[in-house]
Design a protein around this motif. Structure first.
Motif, PDB file in Angstrom:
ATOM      1  N   HIS A  93       4.919 -17.472  22.497  1.00 31.56           N
ATOM      2  CA  HIS A  93       5.963 -17.486  23.524  1.00 31.56           C
ATOM      3  C   HIS A  93       5.343 -17.446  24.916  1.00 31.56           C
TER       4      HIS A  93
ATOM      5  N   ASP B  32      11.139 -24.236  19.208  1.00 31.94           N
ATOM      6  CA  ASP B  32      10.750 -22.963  18.594  1.00 31.94           C
ATOM      7  C   ASP B  32       9.329 -22.617  19.000  1.00 31.94           C
ATOM      8  N   VAL B  33       8.917 -21.395  18.674  1.00 32.00           N
ATOM      9  CA  VAL B  33       7.574 -20.920  19.021  1.00 32.00           C
ATOM     10  C   VAL B  33       6.837 -20.449  17.773  1.00 32.00           C
TER      11      VAL B  33
ATOM     12  N   ALA C 243       5.254 -24.979  20.302  1.00 32.19           N
ATOM     13  CA  ALA C 243       5.220 -24.203  21.545  1.00 32.19           C
ATOM     14  C   ALA C 243       4.803 -25.085  22.722  1.00 32.19           C
TER      15      ALA C 243
ATOM     16  N   VAL D 110      18.069 -18.328  23.906  1.00 25.31           N
ATOM     17  CA  VAL D 110      17.245 -17.939  22.762  1.00 25.31           C
ATOM     18  C   VAL D 110      18.181 -17.457  21.660  1.00 25.31           C
TER      19      VAL D 110
ATOM     20  N   THR E 297      10.803 -11.810  17.502  1.00 27.98           N
ATOM     21  CA  THR E 297      10.430 -13.053  18.187  1.00 27.98           C
ATOM     22  C   THR E 297      11.436 -13.412  19.267  1.00 27.98           C
TER      23      THR E 297
ATOM     24  N   THR F  55      10.534 -13.467  23.216  1.00 29.61           N
ATOM     25  CA  THR F  55      10.637 -14.763  23.890  1.00 29.61           C
ATOM     26  C   THR F  55      11.566 -14.696  25.092  1.00 29.61           C
TER      27      THR F  55
ATOM     28  N   GLU G 157       9.952 -12.537  27.919  1.00 33.38           N
ATOM     29  CA  GLU G 157       8.785 -13.207  28.506  1.00 33.38           C
ATOM     30  C   GLU G 157       9.215 -14.350  29.417  1.00 33.38           C
TER      31      GLU G 157
ATOM     32  N   VAL H 299      16.207 -22.281  22.237  1.00 37.24           N
ATOM     33  CA  VAL H 299      15.019 -21.863  21.489  1.00 37.24           C
ATOM     34  C   VAL H 299      15.485 -21.156  20.231  1.00 37.24           C
TER      35      VAL H 299
ATOM     36  N   SER I  81      15.016 -18.934  17.122  1.00 40.11           N
ATOM     37  CA  SER I  81      14.137 -17.895  16.570  1.00 40.11           C
ATOM     38  C   SER I  81      14.920 -17.036  15.584  1.00 40.11           C
TER      39      SER I  81
END
Length: 396
Positions: free
Chosen positions: A48, A125-126, A132, A150, A156, A160, A163, A232, A234
């Motif tokens: 992330h 997604d990460v 990423a 998100v 996660t 994410t 951050e 995103v 997760s």
């Protein structure tokens, strides 16, 4: 002929396991090969950070395994045949086959779409380096006021969202949670989490199940529309179907079913570690897919492999969680202690101290991979004959 050990995957579980095996087994008797699609070790717990534009160092696997005796095969695993004890791989030189005597399956996991329409087409997604980097490029193109959603209130998702909000205060960041944000945390830790979200300006949509993802929005199960230039995803992890397709016994999740020593219950020459394994912890519950589980399971798997090959009693290593560590940007974090049933205790550590602790954990994990045979003994273990291995016991 040397005993051929093949390790599939060079993530947290596979890379460390390969180094541990090389550290403790004699090269006169064993040949260890690691198969990995990417040429670098990917610190998944930092992806992330990569996605939001931070510069991270990726260690070349050729450097990681240099001088260890471990062979690196850069290729993608496309199939396994546990009856013939072979692995099919696809690399730059085309399709090939590797034979093994002992296989350690540590291919990890990828994002789980859960059949939600539009996730595969529109969501980011990460869970991998390439995904990423794709998200990084998209976020770099977002201007001031761009919206990011998100989806998922797990570790996660929380890491994410916080951050992204800290690194890009010009963006409008939101998180969609199926339940209550931080519901598994102690009351004090939950309040700390909410304060962090408020401080960073992250909007939380609680009790919101996303039923569809589109190019510029996500649609909740109740029909509510949430604007999102970038979604995103997760909301969980899924394993690759290779194990099931190869005939290994797997659980409903697709994870390999193993005994207490991480040995496949259907094929005794196969061991599993990391997200790929369906392992039961000391509390009687399935271990979650996580870096901590990767550590527990790879230590047990390698200990069992080494013991059985050298004629020792197979030791039983611990499979018990002590806490959850959640980064909230670079300067804040939560470390939540848990009991034997993984229920949150009243005590938690938060703030900069917890952030420094998390940073230390990540640094330590990276260093353990960068130096996989650190402390290698001068005299490594020799293998015993197959008949001697048959009598190896498991510690009670």
């Amino acid at each position: 002929m040397k005993h051929r050990i093949v390790v599939l995957g060079a993530g947290y579980a596979g890379a460390y396991a390969a180094g541990n095996l090389a550290r403790r087994l004699s090269p006169a008797d064993t040949e260890i090969t690691v198969v990995n699609a990417a040429p670098v070790f990917v610190e998944r717990m930092r992806l992330h950070q990569l996605a939001i534009g931070q510069e991270l160092r990726f260690r070349e696997l050729t450097d990681v395994f240099a001088g260890t005796g471990v062979r690196l095969r850069l290729a993608r695993v496309s199939g396994i045949d546990p009856e013939r004890r072979t692995v099919t791989v696809t690399g730059e030189d085309g399709v090939g086959e590797l034979a093994y005597d002992t296989l350690l399956y540590a291919l990890g996991s990828s994002v789980a779409h859960h059949g939600v329409p539009g996730v595969a087409e529109y969501a980011f997604d990460v869970t991998g380096r390439s995904s990423a980097l794709r998200l990084r490029e998209r976020l770099a193109g977002l201007g001031e006021g761009g919206t990011v959603l998100v989806v998922g209130e797990g570790l996660t998702g929380i890491e994410t969202a916080t951050e992204f909000a800290e690194s890009r205060p010009d963006l409008s960041v939101a998180l969609a949670a199926r339940g209550e944000l931080g519901a598994w945390l102690s009351p004090k830790a939950r309040r700390h989490l909410r304060r962090a979200f408020d401080r960073l300006g992250v909007t939380v949509h609680e009790h919101t199940e996303i039923a569809a993802v589109e190019a510029a929005r996500a649609v909740a199960a109740d029909g509510t529309s949430i604007a999102a230039d970038v979604t995103v995803w997760s909301a969980g992890f899924a394993v690759h179907p290779i194990a099931a397709a190869g005939g290994l016994e797997v659980a409903a999740t697709g994870q390999i079913v193993v005994d207490r020593t991480m040995r496949s219950v259907s094929h005794p020459d196969v061991y599993a570690a990391g997200d790929s394994v369906h392992a039961i912890g000391e509390n009687g519950r399935r271990l979650p897919m996580s870096c901590a589980s990767a550590g527990f399971t790879n230590m047990q798997a390698t200990a069992a492999i080494i013991a059985r090959l050298t004629g020792d009693e197979v030791p039983i290593t611990g499979l018990k969680y002590f806490g959850n560590h959640i980064s909230l940007g670079r300067r804040d974090a939560i470390f939540q202690m848990v009991d034997g049933d993984v229920r949150s205790k009243s005590w938690y550590l938060g703030g900069r101290t917890a952030a420094r602790l998390k940073s230390g954990v990540l640094t330590g994990a990276g260093l353990s991979i960068a130096h996989p045979t650190f402390g290698m003994p001068k005299r490594r273990r020799r293998l015993v004959t197959a008949s001697d291995r048959a009598g190896v016991r498991v510690a009670s």
